[in-house]
Design a protein around this motif. Sequence first.
Motif, PDB file in Angstrom:
ATOM      1  N   PRO A 122       0.844  -1.198   0.000  1.00 18.22           N
ATOM      2  CA  PRO A 122       0.000   0.000   0.000  1.00 18.22           C
ATOM      3  C   PRO A 122       0.876   1.243   0.000  1.00 18.22           C
ATOM      4  O   PRO A 122       2.002   1.209   0.512  1.00 18.22           O
ATOM      5  CB  PRO A 122      -0.765  -0.109   1.322  1.00 18.22           C
ATOM      6  N   MET A 123       0.381   2.312  -0.582  1.00 22.49           N
ATOM      7  CA  MET A 123       1.195   3.529  -0.625  1.00 22.49           C
ATOM      8  C   MET A 123       1.347   4.131   0.773  1.00 22.49           C
ATOM      9  O   MET A 123       2.359   4.741   1.075  1.00 22.49           O
ATOM     10  CB  MET A 123       0.585   4.554  -1.597  1.00 22.49           C
ATOM     11  N   GLU A 124       0.337   3.990   1.611  1.00 22.44           N
ATOM     12  CA  GLU A 124       0.493   4.436   2.999  1.00 22.44           C
ATOM     13  C   GLU A 124       0.954   3.241   3.835  1.00 22.44           C
ATOM     14  O   GLU A 124       0.265   2.222   3.896  1.00 22.44           O
ATOM     15  CB  GLU A 124      -0.827   4.966   3.585  1.00 22.44           C
ATOM     16  N   GLY A 132      -4.593   4.965   3.121  1.00 22.28           N
ATOM     17  CA  GLY A 132      -3.873   4.920   1.847  1.00 22.28           C
ATOM     18  C   GLY A 132      -3.637   3.517   1.345  1.00 22.28           C
ATOM     19  O   GLY A 132      -2.511   3.112   1.074  1.00 22.28           O
ATOM     20  N   GLY A 133      -4.709   2.758   1.217  1.00 20.71           N
ATOM     21  CA  GLY A 133      -4.625   1.419   0.646  1.00 20.71           C
ATOM     22  C   GLY A 133      -4.517   0.332   1.698  1.00 20.71           C
ATOM     23  O   GLY A 133      -3.848   0.494   2.722  1.00 20.71           O
TER      24      GLY A 133
END
Lengths: 164, 760
Positions: free
Chosen positions: B190-192, B242-243
């Motif tokens: 995930p980007m976060e 964020g994902g």
Amino acid sequence: MKKELKFVVNGQTYDLWIEPKTVLVQVLRDELGLKGTKRSCDSGSCCACTVLLNGKAVKSCSILALQANGKEILTVEGLANGTQLHPIQEAFLDNWAFQCGFCTSGQMMAAKGLLDENPDPAREEIQLAMDGHLCRCTGYNMINEAIQDAAKRLQTQEEQGGAK
Amino acid sequence: MKEYSIIGKPTRNVDGVAKVTGEAVYAFDMTLPNMLYGKLLRSPHPHAKIISIDTSEAEKLSGVKAIITGKDTPGGKWGLWRRFPELCDQTALAMDKVRFIGEPVAAVAAVTEEIAHEALDLIAVEYEPLPAVFEPMEAIKDDAPLVHDDFENNINTTRHIEWGNVDEAFKNADYVREDRFSLSSQHHAPMEVHNALASYDKGSKRLTVWASTQSPYFLQLGLADALKMREGDIRVIKPHVGGGYGGKNSTMPDSVNAALLSMKTGRPVKIVFNREEEFTTTEHRTAMDIAIKIGLKKDGTLVAKEVKLITDGGAYTGLGATTLYLAGTFVTFPYKTPNYRYDGVRTYTNKMWSSSMRGFGSVPAVYAAEIQLDRAANDLGIDPLEIRRINAMTPGYSASGEYTVESCGILECIDKMGKRVKEKWNDLGEDEGIGFASFAYMSGGIFNWIDTPYAFSGAMVKVNIDGTVELFTQASDIGQGHNTVSVMICAEELGIGMEDIRLHPADTATTLADLGAWGSRETLMNGNAVRAAAAEIKKMLVAVARMKLGENIVYDLVAKNKRIYLELRPERGFSYYELVKDAIKQNDGEPLIGIGHYTPHNKGMISPAYGMGIQAVRAKVDRETGLIEMKDVLVVHDCGQPINPPAVRGQVEGSTQMGLGYGLCENMPTDNGLILNPSFVDYKLIRSRDMPTIELMEVPTYEPEGPFGAKEAAEATTSPGAPALANAVYHAVGAEFDSNVLKPEKVLNAIRAKEQKGKA
């Protein structure tokens, strides 16, 4: 020893004293509170932290803040004109070009950098320009479509002699 | 199909403006006054006894406010399989021994992140390394070292599923084949990154945690078990996430240790994993070895299937036990399987543990099943689409007590695919091929291993005097767009505009329990709860309207276009806003509140409904380099009634990207338990230039159990990418694979093997 950083962010002039080792994204997020710019990999390999430096897309985790001295930075917070969204933002909304939204500000800033240089890019040109931007949600196609849509919107705006 | 005012219409994301202006706040962005930064010291050994931990030097460092080790924790164990205490095996910090590289052994809170980091280097841990085990087939041997002393042969859990008479059916089959596959893990990436901010209030002795989570409720339960606190004394708030993709279901050491450090210091504490920690110490897709045997009649009818698989569980359970169950279930979908036997084993190994990831269980299982089906079709001289059509489930299909599939558009999907492929891809070039794979997945799980006493989802609608609505739900939007879906459903039911509704999501203190965003459960389960809550309000307003109209009781009233009126005489009715005022005023000011909840009943063991479809990949293979070029993808998809079409498309596109990544390039190689590629440079994700175009065709059905006919959308589409790609490569150059990740060297070897076979 701290050094002086004078630069313009989203049209506002700042005069700060910072540690020389500070990278740009730290100043934007932690000093100026502009948290729309995200950090994701901290190693220059995902482009989530992209901002415009004198109109060029840069990874703000990978340049020192002092490299922005005397220069102009545009972040996602500076994209809209007050409450009026930028055509790129409108196009991202209408094309569902984001899901979680964490890579979105970087994507949009890079899109602006691209469209300022190349107002009518083909799909392959968009893919090439955006290839460094990781997105785990959308699968990229809808981002590419949004950028093409934004190009059209900007074209129309220019024809109508609209705002910047 | 029924025409709705809002459902089925392309609708902007209700969080969209916040997300495109940078104003959306993620846990990652949050700070609190007086906040400390936490860091975790992690084990360098895959398996070792902890002899001693000396924190004295680190404590002397200026700016360090607290250091804790295993003995400073309440010792609570937790896990998601709460009905089975022995599977609740996680701890905040290693107690007596470490079981994988990266397991946390100490936590530090300091005034800056840098000082916290520096303090880690000053903590001295003495380990006594133990023999370790890394492969499932090694782990089950009698002489293998034990990861957990109480689990003989490192068997974490097993699962048996059986119906029909499998042995008899194989005897009577015209054609039997057995294949073996080895499927890798995959990271959610995930980007976060995982992160949590915990704030303990010394006065009230209550804890608040903001975290990047897929399920505030799961986190609340995990924290309660870990900290030995009451659930009600813990408030979990999920900001924008964020994902997740299945990687943020479990309660992880970030939130637990942030809480412990906050309780110790009396100050808010935040722990943020870095990208390397994200790759090496958070959950990932379950790798497995599969032996799969099928028996068919000459005409291609499937008569029996037998599947044996063993999964690489890693050091703890997570949702890996569920993965084992779902692999055994979805390996049969979406085909009629009259006789079936499954035996699955999940092993403990000395690695970071595997768990749920988008399409969990199904993705590796479908890889095996869909490649094998093509091989069988090839042997029997049957077209790959035809063999799928012959065996496709039909509406109402039931597999002996396990599951029943009500809405079921797979046949239409296959037919539509056949037509579209002929039309669009009639110009195949040299070394180009087409591969197919079907897919199906659940609309939330029925199994209740979390042991919740609450309804699976709840929602509350409060209506203000001016008709504006406050919608409270604990459902988790982690990017998939569920916030938009819940507002759409509420607005449709009440016949009002989305602009009339303000959503208050995902806060355990103010909303009714919901199990969170996993297994594609929110649209159906939370959607039903939201609709039921709104229906309560509608019922009250209809009663007021009926009273005012004084009409015959048999006349039906509808809520639409911000009015409630007689269905057959639309001019006779009242404004919604007027009725709200009347309803509140005439009832002594009693608040206008509606509560709805949903729990599946009488729907078998798996899920109330199933989304499904078929995917085709067109690919070109370079015989010189082994490089695969993915040219185009077709998806025909039955998700019942699509609630928000562009959001559905987004889910299909994104899950296809993950599925193709699993097929082509994503894996997590290890060396003695060390993950070798923990960065975006070395972990290869599909990027913009790799991504083929995708054409999505919907085959809408009506799912009776879902809100407005909706069901699962596009978690299933994570599965077909990898097998469809492998089938396309086979079609192009005849290369066969028994594993995923078709890197050039593997493709070249397979091409050579095929050429050798040709010569022999």
